[in-house]
Design a protein around this motif. Sequence first.
Motif, short mmCIF file in Angstrom:
data_model
loop_
_atom_site.label_atom_id
_atom_site.label_comp_id
_atom_site.label_asym_id
_atom_site.label_seq_id
_atom_site.Cartn_x
_atom_site.Cartn_y
_atom_site.Cartn_z
N PRO A 6 93.71 93.48 110.62
CA PRO A 6 94.45 93.55 111.88
C PRO A 6 93.75 94.35 112.98
CG PRO A 6 95.94 93.88 110.04
CD PRO A 6 94.56 93.83 109.47
N ASP A 7 92.92 95.33 112.61
CA ASP A 7 92.21 96.12 113.63
C ASP A 7 91.40 95.22 114.57
OD1 ASP A 7 92.59 97.48 111.11
OD2 ASP A 7 91.71 99.23 112.12
N LEU A 8 91.01 94.05 114.07
CA LEU A 8 90.14 93.19 114.85
C LEU A 8 90.90 92.24 115.76
CD1 LEU A 8 87.43 92.26 112.20
CD2 LEU A 8 87.50 94.16 113.79
N TYR A 9 92.17 92.03 115.50
CA TYR A 9 92.87 91.05 116.35
C TYR A 9 94.25 91.52 116.82
CZ TYR A 9 95.24 89.95 111.93
OH TYR A 9 95.96 90.05 110.77
N ALA A 10 94.85 92.47 116.12
CA ALA A 10 96.26 92.76 116.42
C ALA A 10 96.47 93.89 117.42
CB ALA A 10 97.02 93.07 115.13
N ILE A 11 95.41 94.62 117.78
CA ILE A 11 95.61 95.72 118.73
C ILE A 11 96.12 95.21 120.08
CG2 ILE A 11 94.49 97.59 120.00
CD1 ILE A 11 92.78 98.07 117.48
N PRO A 12 95.49 94.17 120.66
CA PRO A 12 96.06 93.66 121.91
C PRO A 12 97.46 93.07 121.75
CG PRO A 12 94.18 92.31 121.23
CD PRO A 12 94.20 93.52 120.36
N SER A 31 99.90 95.25 107.97
CA SER A 31 99.16 94.70 106.81
C SER A 31 100.09 94.54 105.62
CB SER A 31 98.01 95.63 106.41
OG SER A 31 97.10 95.73 107.45
N GLN A 32 100.95 95.54 105.43
CA GLN A 32 101.89 95.47 104.30
C GLN A 32 102.88 94.34 104.50
OE1 GLN A 32 103.58 99.33 103.80
NE2 GLN A 32 101.64 100.23 103.13
N MET A 33 103.28 94.13 105.75
CA MET A 33 104.19 93.02 106.04
C MET A 33 103.55 91.70 105.67
SD MET A 33 107.13 93.55 107.83
CE MET A 33 107.25 92.24 109.03
N ILE A 34 102.27 91.53 106.04
CA ILE A 34 101.59 90.27 105.72
C ILE A 34 101.54 90.11 104.20
CG2 ILE A 34 99.49 88.90 106.04
CD1 ILE A 34 98.77 90.83 108.34
N ALA A 35 101.19 91.20 103.53
CA ALA A 35 101.08 91.14 102.06
C ALA A 35 102.44 90.81 101.44
CB ALA A 35 100.57 92.46 101.53
N PHE A 36 103.49 91.34 102.03
CA PHE A 36 104.83 91.14 101.49
C PHE A 36 105.28 89.69 101.67
CE2 PHE A 36 109.45 91.12 102.14
CZ PHE A 36 109.87 91.68 100.94
N HIS A 37 105.03 89.14 102.85
CA HIS A 37 105.53 87.80 103.15
C HIS A 37 104.62 86.70 102.64
CE1 HIS A 37 109.02 88.84 105.44
NE2 HIS A 37 108.33 89.72 106.12
N ASP A 38 103.33 86.99 102.58
CA ASP A 38 102.40 85.93 102.22
C ASP A 38 101.20 86.53 101.47
OD1 ASP A 38 100.81 83.72 102.02
OD2 ASP A 38 101.15 83.07 104.10
N PRO A 39 101.37 86.84 100.20
CA PRO A 39 100.30 87.49 99.44
C PRO A 39 99.00 86.68 99.45
CG PRO A 39 102.33 87.38 98.16
CD PRO A 39 102.57 86.58 99.39
N GLU A 40 99.14 85.37 99.39
CA GLU A 40 97.94 84.54 99.33
C GLU A 40 97.10 84.70 100.60
OE1 GLU A 40 98.72 80.39 98.94
OE2 GLU A 40 96.58 79.90 98.85
N HIS A 55 96.16 107.59 115.46
CA HIS A 55 97.05 107.68 114.29
C HIS A 55 98.22 106.70 114.41
CE1 HIS A 55 94.84 111.01 112.81
NE2 HIS A 55 95.04 111.70 113.91
N VAL A 56 98.74 106.62 115.62
CA VAL A 56 99.89 105.74 115.83
C VAL A 56 99.48 104.29 115.56
CG1 VAL A 56 101.64 105.02 117.50
CG2 VAL A 56 100.74 107.33 117.57
N ILE A 57 98.34 103.91 116.12
CA ILE A 57 97.89 102.53 115.95
C ILE A 57 97.55 102.26 114.49
CG2 ILE A 57 95.98 100.95 116.48
CD1 ILE A 57 96.28 101.55 119.31
N GLN A 58 96.87 103.21 113.86
CA GLN A 58 96.51 103.00 112.45
C GLN A 58 97.75 102.82 111.59
OE1 GLN A 58 94.00 101.99 110.91
NE2 GLN A 58 92.85 102.07 112.82
N GLU A 59 98.73 103.66 111.84
CA GLU A 59 99.96 103.57 111.06
C GLU A 59 100.64 102.24 111.28
OE1 GLU A 59 103.33 105.18 112.65
OE2 GLU A 59 104.44 104.33 110.99
N TYR A 60 100.67 101.82 112.55
CA TYR A 60 101.33 100.57 112.90
C TYR A 60 100.65 99.39 112.23
CZ TYR A 60 104.31 97.87 116.08
OH TYR A 60 105.28 97.06 116.61
N LEU A 61 99.31 99.41 112.27
CA LEU A 61 98.57 98.30 111.68
C LEU A 61 98.69 98.29 110.16
CD1 LEU A 61 95.35 98.25 113.91
CD2 LEU A 61 97.39 96.82 114.08
N THR A 62 98.83 99.48 109.58
CA THR A 62 99.00 99.54 108.13
C THR A 62 100.32 98.90 107.73
OG1 THR A 62 97.77 101.60 108.15
CG2 THR A 62 98.98 101.09 106.14
N VAL A 63 101.37 99.23 108.47
CA VAL A 63 102.67 98.61 108.18
C VAL A 63 102.56 97.10 108.34
CG1 VAL A 63 105.08 98.43 108.89
CG2 VAL A 63 103.97 100.65 108.87
#
Lengths: 212, 448
Positions: free
Chosen positions: B347-353, B326-335, B316-324
């Motif tokens: 992000p699940d595929l690259y951002a966990i490490p 994802s939103q950050m990416i969408a906020f800063h760079d929608p394209e 849950h912690v990781i999922q929540e973190y990755l969701t935030v």
Amino acid sequence: MAYAYLFKYIIIGDTGVGKSCLLLQFTDKRFQPVHDLTIGVEFGARMITIDGKQIKLQIWDTAGQESFRSITRSYYRGAAGALLVYDITRRDTFNHLTTWLEDARQHSNSNMVIMLIGNKSDLESRREVKKEEGEAFAREHGLIFMETSAKTASNVEEAFINTAKEIYEKIQEGVFDINNEANGIKIGPQHATTNSTLSGSQGGQQAGGGCC
Amino acid sequence: MDKGYISDDHIIPCRGPHVSSLMLSVGFNGTQESLENSDDDEEYLGERAIDEVYHLWCLAGGDLEKELTNKEIIQSKPPVCTLPNFLLEDGESFGQGRDRSFLLDDTTVTLSLCQLKNRLKDVAGEAYYPLLEDEQSSLSQSNSSNELSCTVTLPLIIRERDTEYQLIRIILFDRLLKAYPYKKNLVWKEARVDIPPLIRGLAWAALLGVEGDIQAKYDSIDKDTPIPTDRQIEVDIPRCHQYDELLSSPQGHRKFRRVLKAWVVSHPDLVYWQGLDSLCAPFLWLNFNNEALAYACMSAFIPKYLYNFFLKDNSHVIQEYLTVFSQMIAFHDPELSNHLNEIGFIPDLYAIPWFLTMFTHVFPLHKIFHLWDTLLLGNSSFPFCIGVAILQQLRDRLLANGFNECILLFSDLPVHLAVLLLLFQLFCLRLWNPDLFTGRATCPRPII
């Protein structure tokens, strides 16, 4: 590069059995005695030829530690082949095969081809699991079996390629529905039977392993 | 993942001399050289600790290995002469005597301070005793030389190699840290400028708010009784930042094991996840001779930046973190966000490490140090900014490619990023970033 099919593989097994080293040996033809541990998932890719057709293997190399299981499970989806690896010098990694297999069966599609691999066959003097035991386990669970050494490269090519052959045969037999990408197979731009144009190749990747 | 197994020049000389020279006692001597103000200099330098003087001596061009070679204490042999005559399968070798450099040699070698003194001859005596109480005295005023204030604007890498600049910074930090926690605010203020590599371990500890009798606490933890996690730690340590001489040494492995075990034992509600070893590495490297401090820093770092990440079930912690994230990416760079979502590069595929280890698994140590110098100044939302900064750097290549290329790009590319550029981006993003957007629900309270 153009390819006829793309197969998604997943490599699973206990920590430290040599999953990442097998991948490195297969993709780069080299061995790294000290390999970084894998967190989450890492990727590799290589092109092989089967029956005159170019096939691209997209390999997902997963973390082995128990804690990562809940994360690893989501990577099974859409895999056409799995390499289930244990270490012949550590019996505990062999004993855990059943739970790995349960996990794999439960979270993947039923046609996924599973290859059982006893790695580190170069360390004969430290062997704890007999080859016959591996064979027996594979027979019992309907898996293909092979002993490999990521260090000497023995059987590494064969392990990846034989799995691909098995998948390819299943496609020929019509067992796999290749139009359903959840099966981990994608038709590439090179494939003659599809009517998709070359420009469709990038688009075709959209649903590829990606959504898994 | 390839971590750049090259001995990069950016790596700061470790606090101690090279291993081979540890067997010798090395002394400094400057009396033979008569410089104009050598008496003063000697007096001032003589007040400083030996590790500081050694660090500055190296910066001023000192090369211990060369000195020892000149004195014929280190004698190089052609590699072919170092081969054993007979080798067993398990690695045991015969027919080759032990290398002399591994044996104790109590020769004293006197190093000349001439070069260092010459380098520091323009530093005024007052510089050795900066005034801290006067609120008006900033770095540039406390030093008579104007050059120094110019130095502040130079790139970090250059500042870290500038002898005078490092001298002034080390003296300043040393005084502030001696007055810690009373001077905590000033430590923070100066850390925003930069952190001298020699002092980094202690400066980080101050930024993390480490206090109290850490040695007693560390000593009271049972690090010997076997625990189930032992095997995992045993497998992981020989794979963690092993390009580094300290961390790959047998002593390094032993220290690693003790610090990790101490953390696991003293946090019964949390578990050892692979990646904790990488997280421990920078603290251990910086505090190699002070395990208790390494342990205390790690224990303070985790609740601040990785709250609940090491729960047994952290999905849950990781999922929540990755969701935030994802939103950050969408906020800063929608394209970019749209593209990545379309190709399924989530992000699940690259951002966990990235996040589970706060980038210690994906960058080599010398890059981690600079990255964390900044990370430690921020709150728990800073890591998101680093993540977005990395994506920004790779933006063009990500946009131009599909899933297959992207995953391979991330398998080895992020480590080649110039950290300075990354930091720059980090600050840009930070300015833009509305704080409430990155607030994590699981975080107990805002940190700053």
